[in-house]
Design a protein around this motif. Structure first.
Motif, PDB file in Angstrom:
ATOM      1  N   VAL A 204      67.596  29.998 -19.862  1.00  0.00           N
ATOM      2  CA  VAL A 204      68.072  30.076 -18.241  1.00  0.00           C
ATOM      3  C   VAL A 204      69.611  31.158 -17.716  1.00  0.00           C
ATOM      4  N   ILE A 205      69.898  31.290 -16.729  1.00  0.00           N
ATOM      5  CA  ILE A 205      70.860  32.275 -16.886  1.00  0.00           C
ATOM      6  C   ILE A 205      72.492  32.074 -16.642  1.00  0.00           C
ATOM      7  N   ILE A 206      73.055  32.426 -17.414  1.00  0.00           N
ATOM      8  CA  ILE A 206      74.436  31.552 -17.842  1.00  0.00           C
ATOM      9  C   ILE A 206      75.025  32.958 -16.634  1.00  0.00           C
ATOM     10  N   GLU A 207      75.974  32.566 -16.086  1.00  0.00           N
ATOM     11  CA  GLU A 207      76.855  33.641 -16.367  1.00  0.00           C
ATOM     12  C   GLU A 207      78.360  33.555 -16.237  1.00  0.00           C
ATOM     13  N   PRO A 208      78.626  34.805 -16.756  1.00  0.00           N
ATOM     14  CA  PRO A 208      80.527  35.481 -17.499  1.00  0.00           C
ATOM     15  C   PRO A 208      81.282  34.638 -16.794  1.00  0.00           C
ATOM     16  N   LYS A 209      81.893  34.089 -17.751  1.00  0.00           N
ATOM     17  CA  LYS A 209      83.256  32.679 -16.790  1.00  0.00           C
ATOM     18  C   LYS A 209      84.159  34.218 -16.562  1.00  0.00           C
ATOM     19  N   CYS A 210      85.024  33.597 -15.575  1.00  0.00           N
ATOM     20  CA  CYS A 210      86.174  34.228 -15.157  1.00  0.00           C
ATOM     21  C   CYS A 210      87.174  35.198 -16.075  1.00  0.00           C
ATOM     22  N   GLN A 211      87.266  36.631 -16.181  1.00  0.00           N
ATOM     23  CA  GLN A 211      89.000  37.374 -17.057  1.00  0.00           C
ATOM     24  C   GLN A 211      90.423  36.391 -16.863  1.00  0.00           C
TER      25      GLN A 211
ATOM     26  N   TYR B 228      78.528  30.735 -29.971  1.00  0.00           N
ATOM     27  CA  TYR B 228      77.228  31.453 -28.920  1.00  0.00           C
ATOM     28  C   TYR B 228      78.374  30.471 -28.061  1.00  0.00           C
ATOM     29  N   LYS B 229      79.248  30.271 -27.451  1.00  0.00           N
ATOM     30  CA  LYS B 229      79.881  29.547 -26.600  1.00  0.00           C
ATOM     31  C   LYS B 229      80.510  31.152 -26.255  1.00  0.00           C
ATOM     32  N   CYS B 230      81.421  32.409 -26.760  1.00  0.00           N
ATOM     33  CA  CYS B 230      82.024  33.732 -26.808  1.00  0.00           C
ATOM     34  C   CYS B 230      80.949  34.412 -25.972  1.00  0.00           C
ATOM     35  N   ASP B 231      79.622  34.551 -26.790  1.00  0.00           N
ATOM     36  CA  ASP B 231      78.582  35.206 -26.938  1.00  0.00           C
ATOM     37  C   ASP B 231      77.813  35.150 -24.915  1.00  0.00           C
ATOM     38  N   TRP B 232      77.506  33.634 -24.953  1.00  0.00           N
ATOM     39  CA  TRP B 232      77.532  33.201 -23.588  1.00  0.00           C
ATOM     40  C   TRP B 232      78.274  33.925 -22.778  1.00  0.00           C
ATOM     41  N   TYR B 233      80.081  33.832 -22.460  1.00  0.00           N
ATOM     42  CA  TYR B 233      80.505  33.526 -21.224  1.00  0.00           C
ATOM     43  C   TYR B 233      81.512  35.191 -21.299  1.00  0.00           C
ATOM     44  N   GLY B 234      80.793  36.018 -22.652  1.00  0.00           N
ATOM     45  CA  GLY B 234      81.474  37.753 -22.152  1.00  0.00           C
ATOM     46  C   GLY B 234      82.819  37.166 -22.835  1.00  0.00           C
TER      47      GLY B 234
END
Length: 384
Positions: A174-181, A310-316
Motif C-alpha cells: 500500500v501507499i502510506i501518506e505521512p501524517k501532519c506535522q 515501523y509506524k514512525c517509519d511509515w508516517y515520517g
C-alpha cells in the motif's frame, strides 16, 4: 510499504482437507530442503575447492529434480516459498547479533501451529481464492470473518492452523501518506503495568486483563490436577479437551486486548507528536531477575517498541532511543544529580534511605519528585 491484516478463515470440509495437506506439504518441503542444505554445507566445509557453497537456487533445483508424483497435485509455490524462508534462516544463522540467533531446525508434526505460504492468492467477492493445483477438480473460495480494510496489491498470504482454527495473514503493498506535522515532542517511560508520557498515563494491564489472567490461572490449575489424577489418559477425555479449549480462548482474548491497546496507543503517539523518545531496554536480561518477570512479559515492552519503530517509519516521524546506560530514573531532572551505588532506586525502592520505588528524593537540591514523571523529563532532554 507492506501492511498486514489477520483474518479468521471458514473453509468447507473439502478446502479444510486441502489446507491441512498444504500445511503438511510445507513441513515436508522445509525438512527435505534443510536436510539437503545441511549435506551441501558439510561437503563444502570438508572441501571448499571441490564443492560449492549451498544456496537457495541449488537446493531448489535439487528438490524439483527429485519430485515425486504425489507432489504435482499440490501447489508448487509452497515448495518455492519454503526454500526462500529457509535461505533467510540460514543467512540469519551467520548473524550472531540477532536475538533469536541459531541454526535452522527441522519442523515437527506435533507442533501446535502448522502453516504454509502462497503468493498467488486473490480476493474475489469478499472471499480468499488460493492457487488451484494441476489435476484438481473441486476447488472453492474461502470466506473469512471480517471486511478487509486495506486497499492495495495482495502479495504473500500466510495461512496457519492452530487448535483446529485457520487464520490468514494478508500482506498488502500500500501507499502510506505521512501524517501532519505537529511540532510536538514526547517521551515514554515504560513500567510494569503502565506507561508514562508527557500527556499522562496509560494502563497496559487493565482490570479486565487481570480478570482474564485469573481465569487462565484457574484453568491451568484444573488441567494440571486432571493430569496428576488420571495421568496420560486425561488428555483424551472430553472434560479435559473442553477445559483446554476454554484456556486457549482466554489466552486469545488476553492477546487481542493487549494488541488492540498497543496499536491504539502507538497510533496516538505518531499522530500527536513528531519526535518520540523511548528507552533501549534489555528486556530479556530484565526478565532474568524473577522480581517482576511475569509483569514485564505482560507489559509487552518489546512489542511496543516494534510497533512504534515501523509506524514512525511509515508516517515520517522521528524515534529517539536512549542508551541503556542513560540514567533516566537515577538523574534529577531539576539539578542533574545522578544517584549511584547504594543510593540508586530499585524495584523495591531504596533500603538505605527508606524511600519507595515510585518516589525520587534528590539528595543534592532536596527536590521530591514522582519517579515516573522525573524519568519522562530526563528522556525529553534527548529529543532536542
Amino acid at each position: 510499504m507492506i501492511r498486514t491484516q489477520k483474518v479468521k478463515l471458514y473453509p468447507n470440509s473439502h478446502m479444510r482437507k486441502a489446507l491441512l495437506d498444504l500445511c503438511d506439504y510445507r513441513r515436508y518441503c522445509w525438512n527435505q530442503a534443510l536436510e539437503t542444505w545441511n549435506n551441501m554445507y558439510d561437503a563444502y566445509c570438508l572441501n571448499k575447492t571441490a564443492n560449492r557453497k549451498p544456496s537457495k537456487l541449488r537446493v531448489r533445483d535439487e528438490l524439483v529434480a527429485n519430485k515425486s508424483d504425489w507432489q504435482y497435485g499440490l501447489s508448487s509455490r509452497t515448495l518455492q516459498l519454503a526454500i526462500t524462508d529457509l535461505g533467510v534462516a540460514w543467512d540469519d544463522f551467520f548473524n550472531e547479533a540477532l536475538t533469536d540467533w541459531g541454526k535452522p531446525k527441522f519442523k515437527s508434526k506435533r507442533a501446535p501451529r502448522q502453516g504454509f505460504k502462497t503468493d498467488r492468492a486473490k480476493l474475489v467477492k469478499g472471499k480468499l481464492r488460493l492457487d488451484k493445483p494441476h489435476g484438481v477438480a473441486n476447488w472453492y473460495d474461502i470466506r473469512f470473518n471480517k471486511h478487509v480494510d486495506l486497499d492495495g496489491v495482495l502479495k504473500t498470504v500466510s495461512i496457519y492452523c492452530e487448535n483446529g482454527i485457520f487464520w490468514a495473514c494478508l500482506n498488502f503493498e500500500v501507499i502510506i501518506e505521512p501524517k501532519c506535522q505537529t511540532n510536538q515532542l514526547t517521551a515514554v517511560d515504560v513500567n510494569v503495568g503502565h506507561f508514562n508520557y508527557t500527556d499522562g498515563l496509560i494502563m497496559v494491564i487493565p482490570k479486565r486483563l487481570n480478570r482474564l489472567y485469573e481465569q487462565i490461572k484457574y484453568y491451568q490449575r484444573k488441567l494440571a490436577h486432571k493430569r496428576v489424577v488420571n495421568g496420560k489418559k486425561a488428555t483424551h477425555t472430553i472434560n479435559y479437551r473442553t477445559m483446554r479449549a476454554k484456556l486457549q480462548r482466554a489466552y486469545r482474548k488476553a492477546t487481542n486486548i493487549q494488541h488492540d491497546l498497543m496499536q491504539k496507543f502507538t497510533t496516538k503517539l505518531v499522530t500527536d507528536f513528531d519526535t518520540i523518545v523511548i528507552e533501549d531496554l534489555a528486556v530479556k536480561k530484565m526478565q532474568m531477575t524473577h522480581v517482576a518477570s511475569k509483569g514485564l512479559h505482560r507489559s509487552m515492552f518489546g512489542y511496543f517498541r516494534q510497533l512504534l519503530t515501523y509506524k514512525c517509519d511509515w508516517y515520517g516521524k522521528r524515534l529517539v532511543l536512549a542508551k541503556q546506560s542513560y540514567p533516566s530514573t537515577q538523574r534529577c531532572s531539576q539539578c542533574g544529580y545522578v544517584k549511584q551505588g547504594l543510593e540508586k532506586i530499585t524495584l523495591r525502592g531504596n533500603t538505605l534511605h527508606g524511600t519507595r520505588h515510585d518516589q525520587y528524593d534528590c539528595y543534592q537540591c532536596g527536590a521530591k519528585l514522582n519517579r515516573d514523571s522525573n524519568a519522562v523529563a530526563n528522556l525529553l532532554v534527548l529529543a532536542n
